[in-house]
Design a protein around this motif. Structure first.
Motif, PDB file in Angstrom:
ATOM      1  N   ASN A 150       0.851  -1.199   0.000  1.00 19.74           N
ATOM      2  CA  ASN A 150       0.000   0.000   0.000  1.00 19.74           C
ATOM      3  C   ASN A 150       0.880   1.240   0.000  1.00 19.74           C
ATOM      4  N   GLU A 151       1.099   1.780  -1.198  1.00 19.55           N
ATOM      5  CA  GLU A 151       2.014   2.913  -1.295  1.00 19.55           C
ATOM      6  C   GLU A 151       1.364   4.240  -0.894  1.00 19.55           C
ATOM      7  N   PHE A 152       0.066   4.219  -0.638  1.00 21.63           N
ATOM      8  CA  PHE A 152      -0.602   5.461  -0.216  1.00 21.63           C
ATOM      9  C   PHE A 152      -0.472   5.705   1.291  1.00 21.63           C
TER      10      PHE A 152
ATOM     11  N   ASP B 260       5.626  12.572   6.881  1.00 20.52           N
ATOM     12  CA  ASP B 260       4.244  12.511   6.416  1.00 20.52           C
ATOM     13  C   ASP B 260       3.984  13.617   5.392  1.00 20.52           C
ATOM     14  N   PHE B 261       4.061  13.265   4.115  1.00 22.13           N
ATOM     15  CA  PHE B 261       3.843  14.262   3.065  1.00 22.13           C
ATOM     16  C   PHE B 261       2.356  14.513   2.807  1.00 22.13           C
ATOM     17  N   ASN B 262       1.508  13.931   3.630  1.00 24.90           N
ATOM     18  CA  ASN B 262       0.086  14.313   3.597  1.00 24.90           C
ATOM     19  C   ASN B 262      -0.203  15.453   4.576  1.00 24.90           C
TER      20      ASN B 262
ATOM     21  N   ASN C 283      12.823  23.522   2.887  1.00 24.26           N
ATOM     22  CA  ASN C 283      13.652  22.484   3.514  1.00 24.26           C
ATOM     23  C   ASN C 283      14.515  21.704   2.536  1.00 24.26           C
ATOM     24  N   GLN C 284      14.007  21.483   1.329  1.00 17.93           N
ATOM     25  CA  GLN C 284      14.688  20.549   0.404  1.00 17.93           C
ATOM     26  C   GLN C 284      15.677  21.327  -0.464  1.00 17.93           C
ATOM     27  N   HIS C 285      16.892  21.437   0.003  1.00 17.90           N
ATOM     28  CA  HIS C 285      17.850  22.291  -0.680  1.00 17.90           C
ATOM     29  C   HIS C 285      18.318  21.721  -2.016  1.00 17.90           C
ATOM     30  N   SER C 286      18.027  20.430  -2.271  1.00 17.45           N
ATOM     31  CA  SER C 286      18.441  19.833  -3.543  1.00 17.45           C
ATOM     32  C   SER C 286      17.468  20.157  -4.679  1.00 17.45           C
ATOM     33  N   SER C 287      16.311  20.710  -4.372  1.00 18.30           N
ATOM     34  CA  SER C 287      15.259  20.862  -5.395  1.00 18.30           C
ATOM     35  C   SER C 287      14.940  22.322  -5.698  1.00 18.30           C
ATOM     36  N   THR C 288      15.959  23.178  -5.697  1.00 20.27           N
ATOM     37  CA  THR C 288      15.703  24.578  -6.037  1.00 20.27           C
ATOM     38  C   THR C 288      15.387  24.705  -7.525  1.00 20.27           C
TER      39      THR C 288
ATOM     40  N   GLY D 255       6.831  10.794  -7.938  1.00 15.19           N
ATOM     41  CA  GLY D 255       7.095  11.399  -6.629  1.00 15.19           C
ATOM     42  C   GLY D 255       7.476  12.855  -6.822  1.00 15.19           C
ATOM     43  N   CYS D 256       6.607  13.578  -7.546  1.00 16.04           N
ATOM     44  CA  CYS D 256       6.948  14.935  -8.020  1.00 16.04           C
ATOM     45  C   CYS D 256       6.995  15.966  -6.909  1.00 16.04           C
ATOM     46  N   GLY D 257       6.391  15.657  -5.751  1.00 18.48           N
ATOM     47  CA  GLY D 257       6.412  16.624  -4.654  1.00 18.48           C
ATOM     48  C   GLY D 257       5.778  17.942  -5.058  1.00 18.48           C
ATOM     49  N   THR D 258       6.454  19.038  -4.753  1.00 13.82           N
ATOM     50  CA  THR D 258       5.883  20.366  -5.022  1.00 13.82           C
ATOM     51  C   THR D 258       6.042  20.795  -6.481  1.00 13.82           C
TER      52      THR D 258
ATOM     53  N   ASP E  76       2.178  11.665  -7.872  1.00 16.35           N
ATOM     54  CA  ASP E  76       2.509  11.631  -6.436  1.00 16.35           C
ATOM     55  C   ASP E  76       1.338  11.002  -5.676  1.00 16.35           C
ATOM     56  N   VAL E  77       1.665  10.300  -4.572  1.00 19.43           N
ATOM     57  CA  VAL E  77       0.617   9.693  -3.742  1.00 19.43           C
ATOM     58  C   VAL E  77       0.011  10.685  -2.758  1.00 19.43           C
ATOM     59  N   SER E  78       0.613  11.864  -2.633  1.00 22.45           N
ATOM     60  CA  SER E  78       0.118  12.850  -1.660  1.00 22.45           C
ATOM     61  C   SER E  78      -0.759  13.887  -2.360  1.00 22.45           C
TER      62      SER E  78
ATOM     63  N   PRO F 170      -2.073  16.620  -0.923  1.00 17.78           N
ATOM     64  CA  PRO F 170      -1.614  17.986  -0.609  1.00 17.78           C
ATOM     65  C   PRO F 170      -0.394  18.404  -1.442  1.00 17.78           C
ATOM     66  N   MET F 171       0.529  17.470  -1.694  1.00 19.00           N
ATOM     67  CA  MET F 171       1.679  17.798  -2.558  1.00 19.00           C
ATOM     68  C   MET F 171       1.194  18.156  -3.960  1.00 19.00           C
ATOM     69  N   LEU F 172       0.279  17.359  -4.495  1.00 12.72           N
ATOM     70  CA  LEU F 172      -0.211  17.610  -5.854  1.00 12.72           C
ATOM     71  C   LEU F 172      -0.945  18.949  -5.932  1.00 12.72           C
TER      72      LEU F 172
ATOM     73  N   GLN G 169      -1.417   9.090  -8.129  1.00 10.51           N
ATOM     74  CA  GLN G 169      -1.041   7.675  -8.178  1.00 10.51           C
ATOM     75  C   GLN G 169       0.400   7.601  -7.694  1.00 10.51           C
ATOM     76  N   GLY G 170       0.977   6.395  -7.763  1.00  8.45           N
ATOM     77  CA  GLY G 170       2.337   6.270  -7.252  1.00  8.45           C
ATOM     78  C   GLY G 170       3.189   5.392  -8.130  1.00  8.45           C
ATOM     79  N   PHE G 171       4.388   5.090  -7.641  1.00  9.27           N
ATOM     80  CA  PHE G 171       5.325   4.242  -8.374  1.00  9.27           C
ATOM     81  C   PHE G 171       4.669   2.928  -8.811  1.00  9.27           C
ATOM     82  N   LEU G 172       3.845   2.382  -7.925  1.00 11.59           N
ATOM     83  CA  LEU G 172       3.284   1.043  -8.150  1.00 11.59           C
ATOM     84  C   LEU G 172       1.897   1.078  -8.771  1.00 11.59           C
TER      85      LEU G 172
ATOM     86  N   GLN H  55      13.223  11.731  -7.940  1.00 12.48           N
ATOM     87  CA  GLN H  55      14.213  12.320  -7.043  1.00 12.48           C
ATOM     88  C   GLN H  55      13.689  12.292  -5.614  1.00 12.48           C
ATOM     89  N   ALA H  56      14.509  11.770  -4.730  1.00 15.86           N
ATOM     90  CA  ALA H  56      14.241  11.792  -3.281  1.00 15.86           C
ATOM     91  C   ALA H  56      12.915  11.121  -2.939  1.00 15.86           C
ATOM     92  N   ALA H  57      12.525  10.137  -3.699  1.00 19.95           N
ATOM     93  CA  ALA H  57      11.206   9.531  -3.472  1.00 19.95           C
ATOM     94  C   ALA H  57      11.234   7.997  -3.390  1.00 19.95           C
TER      95      ALA H  57
END
Ligand SMILES: C[S@@+](CC[C@H](N)C(=O)[O-])C[C@H]1O[C@@H](n2cnc3c(N)ncnc32)[C@H](O)[C@@H]1O
Length: 240
Positions: free
Chosen positions: A12-14, A20-22, A33-38, A61-64, A82-84, A86-88, A109-112, A127-129
């Protein structure tokens, strides 16, 4: 594909593990916070990979949505997954503000569970997911990614990957946390890194590299930012 379409033994990837990215507060603080994703880093990645107008790109896992937006600005068609929710929602607002909402399709949706029902992708990026999944399920995901890509298509994986000698795990984990953690309000904290190591699923480099090859990828470049972070640029073999 929905989670409910899968057998009961399916992962269950959700269900969020670790961070908690929800949580809307985590989402709102993410870009700080995520300094790698500027924007600058994601723009550089778009150029490094050679994404151009007309390409089909999948960001798992696109995040923001920072990478998805920079890729779409080239004229590429982007699927941001993305499974989140709120992120989407956050990413969609950024895409609307950038005037790109018609160039990026967002998928809850997610990776699976993401089904790619469009032109075979030229690029799949994550990235980072992927460290949110245990190794068995990472292998399933890599096989799925290979089916989404056209022959010779590019898979870019940036993630926490442990490349230190296994017997030295304690020193490397503690050095990483000491080096990377920031005070509250300035970035990921000691608690966030502790949660990551305890509850999430970072893989050793020699395991993930075997898995990439087993899934039908040739690893073209390996960029080790440190003994805990690696980026792989891979190409799908023509025959797979
Ligand atoms: C650390 S963020 C990375 C976001 C973005 N890729 C970046 O580099 O900034 C991890 C993201 O992966 C998402 N995620 C976690 N498990 C996932 C899964 N199974 N499928 C797709 N996305 C997932 C989370 O919801 C979160 O948005």
């Amino acid at each position: 594909m929905k989670q409910s379409d899968n057998p009961v033994w399916f992962y269950n990837e959700f269900r969020q593990v670790g961070t908690d990215f929800n949580d809307p507060a985590v989402v709102a603080a993410y870009d700080r916070n995520q300094h790698s994703s500027t924007v600058e880093a994601e723009q550089a990645l778009v150029e490094q990979l050679g994404i151009t107008a007309g390409d089909t790109v999948i960001d798992l896992g696109c995040g923001t949505g920072t990478f998805a937006i920079q890729a779409a600005l080239t004229g590429a068609r982007v699927h941001a997954v993305d499974v989140s929710q709120p992120m989407l929602a956050y990413a969609r607002q950024k895409a609307i503000a950038a005037g790109l909402s018609d160039r990026i399709r967002f998928h809850h949706q997610g990776f699976l569970t993401y089904n790619h029902n469009a032109a075979p992708a030229d690029f799949v990026i994550t990235q980072a997911a992927m460290h949110h999944l245990p190794d068995f399920w990472k292998m399933v995901v890599l096989l799925r990614i290979a089916t989404m890509l056209r022959p010779d298509g590019v898979f870019y994986l940036w993630d926490t990957v442990f490349s230190f000698p296994p017997s030295e795990f304690q020193a490397h984990i503690e050095a990483w946390i000491a080096r990377a953690a920031k005070p509250t309000g300035e970035g990921w904290t000691v608690t966030d890194f502790e949660t990551h190591v305890r509850d999430e699923y970072t893989t050793f480099s020699w395991i993930i590299e075997c898995m990439l090859e087993e899934a039908g990828f040739v690893i073209e470049t390996v960029e080790r930012a440190s003994s805990v972070i690696t980026a792989y640029t891979c190409r799908k073999k023509c025959s797979s």
